[in-house]
Design a protein around this motif. Structure first.
Motif, PDB file in Angstrom:
ATOM      1  N   GLU A 133      27.963  56.002  12.464  1.00 30.14           N
ATOM      2  CA  GLU A 133      28.344  57.372  12.795  1.00 30.14           C
ATOM      3  C   GLU A 133      28.835  58.107  11.550  1.00 30.14           C
ATOM      4  O   GLU A 133      28.638  59.314  11.402  1.00 30.14           O
ATOM      5  N   GLY A 134      29.484  57.372  10.646  1.00 37.99           N
ATOM      6  CA  GLY A 134      29.937  57.959   9.383  1.00 37.99           C
ATOM      7  C   GLY A 134      28.762  58.495   8.573  1.00 37.99           C
ATOM      8  O   GLY A 134      28.848  59.561   7.954  1.00 37.99           O
ATOM      9  N   GLU A 135      27.649  57.773   8.592  1.00 39.58           N
ATOM     10  CA  GLU A 135      26.459  58.232   7.875  1.00 39.58           C
ATOM     11  C   GLU A 135      25.937  59.537   8.456  1.00 39.58           C
ATOM     12  O   GLU A 135      25.458  60.410   7.728  1.00 39.58           O
ATOM     13  N   VAL A 136      26.022  59.651   9.795  1.00 36.86           N
ATOM     14  CA  VAL A 136      25.599  60.892  10.446  1.00 36.86           C
ATOM     15  C   VAL A 136      26.376  62.074   9.855  1.00 36.86           C
ATOM     16  O   VAL A 136      25.809  63.104   9.487  1.00 36.86           O
ATOM     17  N   ALA A 137      27.706  61.888   9.735  1.00 36.14           N
ATOM     18  CA  ALA A 137      28.549  62.967   9.219  1.00 36.14           C
ATOM     19  C   ALA A 137      28.265  63.229   7.739  1.00 36.14           C
ATOM     20  O   ALA A 137      28.237  64.384   7.294  1.00 36.14           O
ATOM     21  N   ILE A 197      34.642  53.589  21.402  1.00 35.53           N
ATOM     22  CA  ILE A 197      33.743  52.949  22.367  1.00 35.53           C
ATOM     23  C   ILE A 197      32.314  53.244  21.937  1.00 35.53           C
ATOM     24  O   ILE A 197      31.958  54.411  21.718  1.00 35.53           O
ATOM     25  N   THR A 198      31.500  52.220  21.765  1.00 36.44           N
ATOM     26  CA  THR A 198      30.134  52.428  21.296  1.00 36.44           C
ATOM     27  C   THR A 198      29.138  51.726  22.213  1.00 36.44           C
ATOM     28  O   THR A 198      29.477  50.759  22.895  1.00 36.44           O
ATOM     29  N   GLY A 199      27.904  52.225  22.183  1.00 36.58           N
ATOM     30  CA  GLY A 199      26.855  51.656  23.022  1.00 36.58           C
ATOM     31  C   GLY A 199      25.855  50.837  22.242  1.00 36.58           C
ATOM     32  O   GLY A 199      24.881  50.338  22.787  1.00 36.58           O
ATOM     33  N   SER A 200      26.113  50.682  20.941  1.00 37.34           N
ATOM     34  CA  SER A 200      25.162  49.905  20.139  1.00 37.34           C
ATOM     35  C   SER A 200      25.836  48.645  19.612  1.00 37.34           C
ATOM     36  O   SER A 200      26.964  48.687  19.144  1.00 37.34           O
ATOM     37  N   ASP A 201      25.137  47.545  19.710  1.00 38.92           N
ATOM     38  CA  ASP A 201      25.659  46.323  19.098  1.00 38.92           C
ATOM     39  C   ASP A 201      24.734  45.912  17.944  1.00 38.92           C
ATOM     40  O   ASP A 201      24.664  44.774  17.557  1.00 38.92           O
ATOM     41  N   ALA A 202      24.050  46.930  17.405  1.00 42.40           N
ATOM     42  CA  ALA A 202      22.982  46.642  16.464  1.00 42.40           C
ATOM     43  C   ALA A 202      23.478  46.280  15.081  1.00 42.40           C
ATOM     44  O   ALA A 202      22.738  45.705  14.295  1.00 42.40           O
ATOM     45  N   GLU A 203      24.706  46.624  14.783  1.00 39.78           N
ATOM     46  CA  GLU A 203      25.130  46.425  13.406  1.00 39.78           C
ATOM     47  C   GLU A 203      25.244  44.949  13.045  1.00 39.78           C
ATOM     48  O   GLU A 203      25.173  44.570  11.888  1.00 39.78           O
ATOM     49  N   GLY A 204      25.439  44.145  14.050  1.00 43.37           N
ATOM     50  CA  GLY A 204      25.503  42.717  13.782  1.00 43.37           C
ATOM     51  C   GLY A 204      26.733  42.291  13.027  1.00 43.37           C
ATOM     52  O   GLY A 204      26.749  41.270  12.350  1.00 43.37           O
ATOM     53  N   ALA A 205      27.794  43.078  13.108  1.00 46.68           N
ATOM     54  CA  ALA A 205      29.007  42.758  12.354  1.00 46.68           C
ATOM     55  C   ALA A 205      29.874  41.747  13.081  1.00 46.68           C
ATOM     56  O   ALA A 205      30.959  41.429  12.625  1.00 46.68           O
ATOM     57  N   GLY A 206      29.432  41.262  14.220  1.00 49.42           N
ATOM     58  CA  GLY A 206      30.219  40.231  14.868  1.00 49.42           C
ATOM     59  C   GLY A 206      30.299  40.399  16.366  1.00 49.42           C
ATOM     60  O   GLY A 206      29.756  41.350  16.937  1.00 49.42           O
ATOM     61  N   GLN A 207      30.974  39.465  17.017  1.00 53.42           N
ATOM     62  CA  GLN A 207      31.157  39.498  18.463  1.00 53.42           C
ATOM     63  C   GLN A 207      31.970  40.721  18.854  1.00 53.42           C
ATOM     64  O   GLN A 207      32.884  41.120  18.141  1.00 53.42           O
ATOM     65  N   MET A 208      31.654  41.323  20.009  1.00 55.08           N
ATOM     66  CA  MET A 208      32.321  42.554  20.403  1.00 55.08           C
ATOM     67  C   MET A 208      33.103  42.374  21.703  1.00 55.08           C
ATOM     68  O   MET A 208      32.807  41.497  22.505  1.00 55.08           O
ATOM     69  N   PHE A 209      34.096  43.260  21.865  1.00 53.51           N
ATOM     70  CA  PHE A 209      34.838  43.317  23.118  1.00 53.51           C
ATOM     71  C   PHE A 209      34.126  44.265  24.076  1.00 53.51           C
ATOM     72  O   PHE A 209      33.888  45.424  23.735  1.00 53.51           O
ATOM     73  N   ARG A 210      33.815  43.795  25.267  1.00 49.96           N
ATOM     74  CA  ARG A 210      33.115  44.630  26.241  1.00 49.96           C
ATOM     75  C   ARG A 210      34.088  45.627  26.861  1.00 49.96           C
ATOM     76  O   ARG A 210      35.236  45.303  27.151  1.00 49.96           O
ATOM     77  N   LEU A 269      33.846  47.907  22.221  1.00 46.12           N
ATOM     78  CA  LEU A 269      34.722  48.502  21.205  1.00 46.12           C
ATOM     79  C   LEU A 269      34.012  48.408  19.854  1.00 46.12           C
ATOM     80  O   LEU A 269      33.313  47.433  19.571  1.00 46.12           O
ATOM     81  N   THR A 270      34.223  49.403  19.039  1.00 47.24           N
ATOM     82  CA  THR A 270      33.483  49.489  17.780  1.00 47.24           C
ATOM     83  C   THR A 270      33.820  48.345  16.820  1.00 47.24           C
ATOM     84  O   THR A 270      34.956  47.876  16.772  1.00 47.24           O
TER      85      THR A 270
END
Length: 464
Positions: A212-216, A162-175, A205-206
């Motif tokens: 987040e992977g970059e953070v790690a 579950i994510t709060g960002s839709d910034a990646e622009g990878a496509g439509q998301m499920f709310r 949904l992600t």
RNA sequence: UCCUCCUUAGCUCAGUCGGUUAGAGCACAUGACUGUUAAUCAUGGGGUCCUUGGUUCGAGCCCAAGAGGGGGAGCCA
């Protein structure tokens, strides 16, 4: 007596002459007045064990419930087979029916099922040779992914679903929401008030674990994610799912070339692993669906991938006089499927890694090249599949990244934490995403992505 | 979402120019056969021709709308 699985019975020669117990599902029963042959499969291997039931001990009436699909337990002596076609078989002493399967209504038969029909009975299709093979291979590939990275000192990271960002622009998301759909709370301006929602904000949904992977990676050095991914695109193709699994390695200090090396090693490792560990299942898929499967897998393992820049690829396509493309090739536009297929299947005739795409057709986080026009993106294209991997070296300069964020209208406030990675101890780094089901398509030779996942999710379909 | 093809027995499919009782293989049932290999052979039962509406003396076949599915495209992994 404890149960022995079919795989072991067929290979352990030291068991010959001993009493054994096998439990599994009946594939076929055939025979005559004097003897019955029952092929039993328990999923441990694609091969069946043959149970021989003599009529003296088992009159026809006693085997009436032993039908295709029934679950049985058989006790008897493992012996060398008198017939051809198998080396060992079980001379039955006792046959117990654990679960019957009514022959009039059990949908699976001994032969002749289309993949389309099997999709409608996803709860039973794992019992077929084809889906047994696919699911065993799916496990083998999952294991191989973890083994590859673990052996190289990567750490597996669980990124949020579950994510709060839709910034990646990878496509439509499920709310994702717990608000009342009929009567949601509203703001003064009449919009849905997500501050009253479970997370106090709009969540989805992600579509990727990369950010987040970059953070790690900026702490553990080299990491990978392997989790479910969700895209609410209305995609109706044999290569797209609404719920799929993605593997996303991210490595600090890697540059584009390292990224390509990792992707190529990774794919070749996975295919080799399949060839070495899934021989029976691969042979079946090769014989039944795709006579070139094994040749193709061996070819990929034994040949370097071709590495080409986007600009060179455009030149190749423009000079391809013989090929008639439906869409024109122009520098600056994304390549069409037909163009990718031409490069992979006609021009180079091997897997191709395309790099240095125009910045305008790629994501905001990709590292800008010195020419100011292209970014260090990389797409790995496979025959028959198209794009199997997409990745890039990431922009590590805070200033350059902020410029791209503003140019592309990314919501800064949603990815502030991602941007701060460039403020505090930034480092060059790179990574990519591998669509697990696309890998499965390649390695099994199946034609439709809905047939390489047990319970496919796609538009208008979430049965099972 | 767009283009295109398809939907007939449990499954896979044939069905001519619109014509009278819609077929085949497999599956299933019964029988035959002393070791089968997706066993074989014989006999038999089995149909909402996707749905709705229309054209016609007459529709599985022609027309329209809808539903479901395949292939291709876009989006991407």
């Amino acid at each position: 007596m404890s149960r022995t699985n079919v795989k072991k019975l067929l290979t352990a020669t030291d068991l010959v002459g001993q009493d054994v117990l096998v439990k599994g599902w009946v594939r076929t029963k055939r025979g005559n007045k004097f003897v019955s042959f029952i092929a039993v499969n328990d999923g441990s291997t694609i091969n069946n064990i043959q149970v021989v039931a003599d009529a003296e001990k088992f009159p026809e009436e006693s085997l009436k419930e032993v039908t295709t699909g029934a679950c049985i337990a058989v006790t008897g002596k493992l012996v060398e087979s008198q017939g051809k076609g198998q080396t060992v078989e079980i001379q039955a002493e006792k046959v117990e029916v654990l679960g019957t399967a009514d022959v009039e209504t059990y949908p699976l038969q001994k032969k002749g099922h289309s993949l389309e029909f099997l999709r409608e009975i996803a709860h039973l299709r794992p019992r077929t040779n084809t889906f047994g093979a696919v699911l065993r291979m799916r496990h083998a590939m999952t294991f191989a992914v973890h083994k590859f990275f673990n052996d190289r000192g990567f750490f597996n990271v669980h990124t949020p679903i579950i994510t709060g960002s839709d910034a990646e622009g990878a496509g439509q998301m499920f709310r994702v929401t717990t608000l009342d759909p009929i009567n949601p709370p509203k703001t003064e301006t009449g919009e849905v008030d997500y501050s009253q929602d479970f997370f106090g904000k709009n969540t989805n949904l992600t579509v990727s674990g990369q950010l987040e992977g970059e953070v790690a990676a900026m702490a553990l050095g080299q990491i990978y994610t392997f989790g479910p991914t969700f895209r609410a695109e209305n995609s109706n193709t044999s290569r797209h799912l609404a719920e799929f699994w993605m593997i996303e390695p991210e490595v600090a200090f890697n540059e584009l070339t390292d990224n390509m090396d990792l992707a190529e090693d990774f794919l070749q490792y996975l295919v080799s692993y399949a060839l070495e560990n899934c021989a029976d299942d691969l042979q079946f898929l090769n014989d039944m669906y795709d006579k070139e499967l094994l040749n193709r897998l061996n070819f990929v393992v034994n040949n370097k991938f071709e590495r080409v820049t986007y600009t060179d690829a455009v030149e190749i396509l423009k000079n391809a006089k013989k090929a008639k493309f439906e869409y024109p090739v122009e520098w600056g536009t994304d390549l069409q499927s037909e163009h990718e297929r031409y490069l992979v299947e006609k021009h180079f005739n091997k897997p191709v890694i395309l790099i240095n795409y125009p910045k305008d057709i790629k994501a905001f986080y990709m590292k800008l090249n010195d020419d100011g026009k292209t970014v260090r993106a990389m797409d790995v294209l496979f025959p028959g599949i198209g794009e199997i991997i997409g990745g890039s070296e990431r922009e590590e300069s805070y200033e350059k990244l902020m410029t791209r964020v503003r140019e592309m209208g990314i919501h800064e406030e949603q990815v502030w934490w991602y941007l701060e990675l460039r403020k505090f101890g930034t480092a060059p780094h790179a990574g990519f995403g591998l669509g697990f089901e696309r890998l499965m398509l390649f390695v099994t030779g199946m034609g439709n992505i809905r047939d390489v996942i047990p319970f496919p999710r796609f538009p208008k379909s979430a049965e099972f």
